[in-house]
Structure formats: C-alpha cells, structure tokens
Scaffold this active site. Structure first.
Site, PDB file in Angstrom:
ATOM      1  N   GLU A  53      -2.256 -21.392 -45.172  1.00 27.21           N
ATOM      2  CA  GLU A  53      -2.022 -20.420 -46.208  1.00 27.21           C
ATOM      3  C   GLU A  53      -1.902 -21.081 -47.380  1.00 27.21           C
ATOM      4  OE1 GLU A  53       0.224 -16.568 -45.143  1.00 27.21           O
ATOM      5  OE2 GLU A  53       1.435 -18.157 -43.965  1.00 27.21           O
TER       6      GLU A  53
ATOM      7  N   LYS B   2       2.174 -23.149 -44.675  1.00 24.99           N
ATOM      8  CA  LYS B   2       1.980 -22.563 -46.044  1.00 24.99           C
ATOM      9  C   LYS B   2       1.875 -23.584 -47.127  1.00 24.99           C
ATOM     10  CE  LYS B   2       4.957 -18.456 -45.141  1.00 24.99           C
ATOM     11  NZ  LYS B   2       3.672 -17.491 -44.887  1.00 24.99           N
TER      12      LYS B   2
ATOM     13  N   LYS C  75       7.116  -6.635 -36.671  1.00 24.59           N
ATOM     14  CA  LYS C  75       7.696  -8.297 -36.421  1.00 24.59           C
ATOM     15  C   LYS C  75       8.968  -8.144 -37.681  1.00 24.59           C
ATOM     16  CE  LYS C  75       5.961 -11.532 -37.810  1.00 24.59           C
ATOM     17  NZ  LYS C  75       5.526 -12.686 -38.932  1.00 24.59           N
TER      18      LYS C  75
ATOM     19  N   HIS D  94      -0.408  -7.996 -36.225  1.00 23.46           N
ATOM     20  CA  HIS D  94      -1.573  -7.723 -37.125  1.00 23.46           C
ATOM     21  C   HIS D  94      -2.609  -8.459 -37.193  1.00 23.46           C
ATOM     22  CE1 HIS D  94      -0.190 -10.462 -40.373  1.00 23.46           C
ATOM     23  NE2 HIS D  94      -1.227 -10.465 -40.801  1.00 23.46           N
TER      24      HIS D  94
ATOM     25  N   ASP E 182       7.564 -17.333 -37.294  1.00 22.69           N
ATOM     26  CA  ASP E 182       6.834 -16.527 -38.012  1.00 22.69           C
ATOM     27  C   ASP E 182       5.378 -16.403 -37.970  1.00 22.69           C
ATOM     28  OD1 ASP E 182       6.801 -14.952 -40.426  1.00 22.69           O
ATOM     29  OD2 ASP E 182       5.614 -16.400 -41.398  1.00 22.69           O
TER      30      ASP E 182
ATOM     31  N   ARG F 115      16.880   4.424 -47.485  1.00 27.64           N
ATOM     32  CA  ARG F 115      18.380   4.762 -47.481  1.00 27.64           C
ATOM     33  C   ARG F 115      18.735   5.061 -48.866  1.00 27.64           C
ATOM     34  NH1 ARG F 115      20.128  -1.185 -46.305  1.00 27.64           N
ATOM     35  NH2 ARG F 115      18.557  -1.516 -47.819  1.00 27.64           N
TER      36      ARG F 115
ATOM     37  N   HIS G 141       1.039 -14.683 -33.902  1.00 27.37           N
ATOM     38  CA  HIS G 141      -0.253 -14.897 -34.175  1.00 27.37           C
ATOM     39  C   HIS G 141      -1.232 -15.792 -33.615  1.00 27.37           C
ATOM     40  CE1 HIS G 141       1.298 -11.786 -36.917  1.00 27.37           C
ATOM     41  NE2 HIS G 141       1.675 -12.819 -38.009  1.00 27.37           N
TER      42      HIS G 141
ATOM     43  N   LYS H 128      -7.431  -7.497 -36.668  1.00 30.30           N
ATOM     44  CA  LYS H 128      -8.414  -8.307 -37.511  1.00 30.30           C
ATOM     45  C   LYS H 128      -9.728  -8.286 -36.861  1.00 30.30           C
ATOM     46  CE  LYS H 128      -5.503 -11.386 -40.118  1.00 30.30           C
ATOM     47  NZ  LYS H 128      -5.359 -11.291 -41.412  1.00 30.30           N
TER      48      LYS H 128
HETATM   49  C1  BG6 Z   1       3.026 -12.607 -41.394  1.00 37.00           C
HETATM   50  C2  BG6 Z   1       4.105 -13.615 -41.841  1.00 37.00           C
HETATM   51  O1  BG6 Z   1       3.125 -12.023 -40.193  1.00 37.00           O
HETATM   52  O2  BG6 Z   1       1.607 -13.188 -41.664  1.00 37.00           O
HETATM   53  C3  BG6 Z   1       3.732 -14.403 -43.340  1.00 37.00           C
HETATM   54  O3  BG6 Z   1       5.070 -13.246 -41.842  1.00 37.00           O
HETATM   55  C4  BG6 Z   1       2.179 -14.573 -43.422  1.00 37.00           C
HETATM   56  O4  BG6 Z   1       4.664 -15.363 -43.476  1.00 37.00           O
HETATM   57  C5  BG6 Z   1       1.355 -13.544 -42.953  1.00 37.00           C
HETATM   58  O5  BG6 Z   1       1.981 -14.991 -44.621  1.00 37.00           O
HETATM   59  C6  BG6 Z   1      -0.233 -13.847 -43.006  1.00 37.00           C
HETATM   60  O6  BG6 Z   1      -1.016 -12.597 -42.870  1.00 37.00           O
HETATM   61  P1  BG6 Z   1      -2.543 -12.866 -43.227  1.00 37.00           P
HETATM   62  O7  BG6 Z   1      -3.046 -11.463 -42.599  1.00 37.00           O
HETATM   63  O8  BG6 Z   1      -2.547 -12.874 -44.752  1.00 37.00           O
HETATM   64  O9  BG6 Z   1      -3.256 -14.046 -42.510  1.00 37.00           O
END
Ligand code: BG6
Length: 487
Positions: free
Chosen positions: A214, A338, A146, A176, A233, A46, A238, A180
C-alpha cells in the site's frame, strides 16, 4: 439469484466503515436494481440524532465514497436514503433496544441481517442483547467485521460468545479480500481449466510470491493500528486467505464447507515457526519518512499521536512453507507493507526451469515461466512464456500472454463489499471464514506474536516510498530469488 426482502441492521451505523464502504456498496446495488423495493437499512449508533440529521450526515460523509460517481443521480440517491432508518441505542444495554425491536418487521419471510461493524469487544454484548430482546431469531444472520480478535485466545472468545447466540451457519466472518473479483477468478482459473491443475504442485512450481503493498500510511487509525501492526492487520487474514486459495486441494464443490474445509487444511499444514526459524524467515519493518508519489511523508513515529518509541511493524515479509505432498519444499514468500513504492496486490506463481536446452542458449538464459495474478490496482493475469524473437536466428526471449479482466469482460465490476453484502443477503457462506479457519490462522501466527512481544529489538526501518527494508530483499535473495518488482 434474486434477493428477497430484507432488514439490514448496521451496528456501527454512523461509523467510518458504514460511511466509506457499506452504504456506498448498498447504493451501488440499489442502482443496479438488486434490492427489493421495500428492503431497508437500519443504522444503529450511539449518538442521539434525529432522522433528518442522520440523513444529512450520510449525505455529507458517504456519498463521496461511491466508486462510480457517474451513478450518483439525485433522484436515485434520495430513493436510497428513504431506505435508511437511524436508531440510537446503547449496544451494551438491552433496555435501550426497544426502538430496534419496534422497527424490525416480524415476518419470517423477511431476511434479517445484523452487521456488527463495531469494535470486537462489543460483539458478545450485542449478541446477548439481541437474544435477550428476542431479536436473534433462528433465521437471522450476523456479520462480523474485522478485527476478529488480536490473538488465538480472543478469537476463540469471539467464536464462543457469538456461537452462544447464533449457529455457525448464521455467522458471516468478513475478509474483504475474498470479495475481490480476482480472488474468485483464481478459483475459476484453477478449477475451470485443465491446464494448470496438473502443474500446480512441487514438481512444477518453484516458488510463490504474494504481495499486498500500500502507498497509504496509518492515516487516522493510529489508535487501532499501533496495537495491531501489519501481521495482525493484513497477514493473519488477507494474505493467509490468498495463500489458502492458491494452495488448497481441489474442493469437491463450491459449497461453503467444501471450500472452507480445503482452506482449513492449508492453514493446518503451514509449517510452525520456532524462535530460530522465525528469526531467519521473517522480517518486520517500520516506515520512516520519505517520498510517496513525490510528496514528503512523515515517519511512522511522527504520525499524530504515535508513540515515539513504537515497535509496531508496518511491514512484514516472510518465507512460509506448507507441509504437504503437494507443496513440500516450495517456499511461499508473503509480503505486506504500508507506505511502499506502489499500491499493488498480486500473486506470482513461478514455475521450474526447463530441464535441458535444445537451443544455442544455455538453460540459465531461459526465464522460468510465471503466472502473475493481479488483484490491484488493475485486475488481470499474465502468463510469461519463452517465445522466439522474429527474424532469422533462433533466439528465445520472454513474452507475455495478457488477460485484462476489464478489457475482456466489459461488464461492470463489483466492489468487494458489494459482492459480500449480496452474498450475506442471499445466504451464501462460501466467501466467509468459518470459526475453525479463523482459529487455525491465529494459531499459526501466535508464536510470531509471542516472540515479538518478548523481543526487545525494534522493527527494521525502511524509507517511505520504497519496497521495504533491505532485509526483505535479502530474505528472498538468500534463495537466489528476487521480489518481482525488484527483479
Ligand atoms: C484493511 C486493513 O483490512 O485492509 C487496512 O485494516 C488496509 O489497514 C486495507 O489498508 C487494505 O484493503 P484494500 O482493499 O484497500 O487493499
């Protein structure tokens, strides 16, 4: 498969994802000589910014995120920057798309990809504007980042809006985790060996644990996160994708629809929660202050801008079940959070207890076999077996067969986004979600979201730097089990 020449258009091209993940991933593939000489990256944002200023911005915001810093060579970096063009436009206004129309090469032999790394409420307008300006050609591809909706209705709307402009075969929905390396290795393990598949069922497997833990907190994403929470999230996407790869029936091939049909079947077979089963089988938590790696960290509610009474969950643990002949009665324990004790992503498949002991040891002294598939931080597999301890007596003890992917295959690894971007550029859809899969995943989590919305109780607190609330250990403990890290 070699990649043919392309124009990759990044909407959200000056945003966080582009800087932290997408451009570093493209640089890594450039250094690996995967990109054709004249391939280009068009970053769309933008902000009005001259090209030089944008390249300086990339230099200062993206270069530091390249995983292999040894590969950062000034000449190669400059060469990479030459591929980038910056264009400012208002994604909601087709009249501002002129410069983009001009810059794109009009040759059908050149692959054209639109990567929408923008908030999802812009997807519909961007697609409409691409159509209105003649840019949505039948051979172009669109990548959706996402969050792909926040409930079933919004996910359906995204599918509908994007589907008006692009055919399903042109749409790449990113998760994503599917990029992996170990996730793909799980496919190799299950379907490239005869050993596991005959055992991969209720007769031999007692339970499965899937954890994505995490250490990081919400960071600077509170605005997004407080409206999402761990269920939206991490779990809806995932964790469910990992569950699908573990539980799916053997697909007939690795082709996109064969794999996606098999995953869809899992999603549709997940047992629905009712308000009662949900209260018994799901724990939601929120982190409080504590210590991670010996450093004091604040409570979620004390993070900058966090609502003091926030009810957003930063942790979820649940016991899920799959209603099929293969999996009936096998609990799948899913957990993510988290600010946990460690950064770790793993799948633990536990096999049943031996039926009878022929040794002078009771059956209960035998640890059931288990297969641990590690995605993070290191990538590997361990198979836990019972073995005889050396010496005179016949005592059996648990021993580990270990496969460390890094050690075994010295070849350089690819980050998830590198793999997924290459797949988009090659037109390979297998590792991307299909629209019906996305909707099935939302459909399954929807009753949980609804219940929480109506429920006045707050998530259970847990201290940062732990494995989550005690209720999470109790959830699995009720079945006589323990999370692997707590065993
Ligand atoms: C993302 C989430 O999709 O994946 C984040 O929005 C998260 O909150 C992240 O931290 C974790 O990805 P990875 O590959 O670091 O495990």
């Amino acid at each position: 498969m070699a990649i043919s020449d392309f124009d990759l258009v990044l909407f959200g091209g000056s945003g966080d994802l582009a800087m932290r993940k997408l451009l570093p991933a493209m640089y890594a593939r450039d250094v690996a000589s995967d990109l054709p000489a004249s391939a280009r990256i068009i970053c769309v944002g933008r902000d009005k910014m001259p090209q030089d200023e944008f390249l300086n911005f990339v230099d200062s915001h993206s270069k530091q995120h390249i995983k292999d810093q040894d590969s950062v060579d000034e000449n190669k970096w400059q060469h990479f920057l030459e591929r980038i063009t910056y264009i400012d436009l208002d994604a909601t206004d087709a009249d501002t798309f002129g410069p983009l129309v001009e810059v794109l090469r009009k040759d059908d032999a050149i692959t054209r990809v639109y990567y929408l790394a923008t908030p999802p409420h812009l997807f519909a307008q961007i697609c409409d504007n691409l159509a209105a300006t003649g840019l949505a050609t039948p051979s172009s591809r669109v990548v959706l980042e996402k969050p792909l909706g926040r409930d079933l209705e919004s996910a359906k709307q995204i599918n509908l809006d994007v589907g008006k402009v692009f055919a399903e075969s042109q749409i790449y929905r990113i998760d994503h985790y599917l990029g992996k390396e170990t996730v793909q290795n799980l496919l190799a393990l299950r379907f490239g060996n005869v050993l596991f598949e005959p055992l991969w069922r209720r007769e031999w497997i007692s339970d499965v644990q899937i954890t994505i833990a995490e250490k990081i907190g919400v960071g600077n994403r509170l605005g997004y996160y407080d409206n999402s929470g761990a269920l939206r999230d991490m779990l809806q996407n995932h964790l469910l994708q990992l569950l699908c790869i573990v539980a799916m029936e053997p697909p007939t091939s690795i082709s996109p629809d064969a794999v996606r049909d098999a995953k869809l079947q899992v999603l549709r077979s997940l047992k629905r929660f009712t308000p009662t089963t949900l209260a018994q089988n799901i724990v939601r938590g929120q982190y409080r202050g504590g210590f991670v790696d010996g450093k004091a960290v604040p409570s979620y509610r004390d993070e900058p801008d966090a609502p003091k009474q926030s009810k957003t969950e930063t942790f979820v643990a649940m016991k899920a079940e799959i209603d099929t002949w293969r999996w009936a009665g096998v609990p799948f324990y899913l957990r993510t959070g988290k600010r946990m004790a460690d950064r770790l992503a793993e799948i633990v498949v536990r096999f049943k207890q031996i039926p009878h002991s022929i040794f002078n040891q009771p059956t209960s002294s035998f640890q059931p076999n288990s297969l641990v598939i590690r995605l993070q931080p290191d990538e590997g597999l361990s198979l836990n077996l019972m073995a005889k301890t050396p010496g005179d007596s016949m005592r059996l003890k648990q021993a580990e067969l270990e496969l460390d992917f890094r050690e075994q295959f010295k070849a350089p690894r690819m980050e998830a986004y590198e793999r997924l971007l290459l797949d988009v550029l090659r037109g390979q859809l297998t590792l991307f979600m299909r629209g019906d899969e996305l909707e099935a995943a939302w459909e399954w989590v929807e009753p949980i979201l609804d219940h929480w919305e109506q429920d006045d109780t707050a998530p259970v607190p847990y201290a940062s730097g732990t494995w989550g609330p005690a209720a999470s250990s109790a959830l699995i403990g009720r079945d006589g089990l323990q999370w692997r890290e707590e065993a």
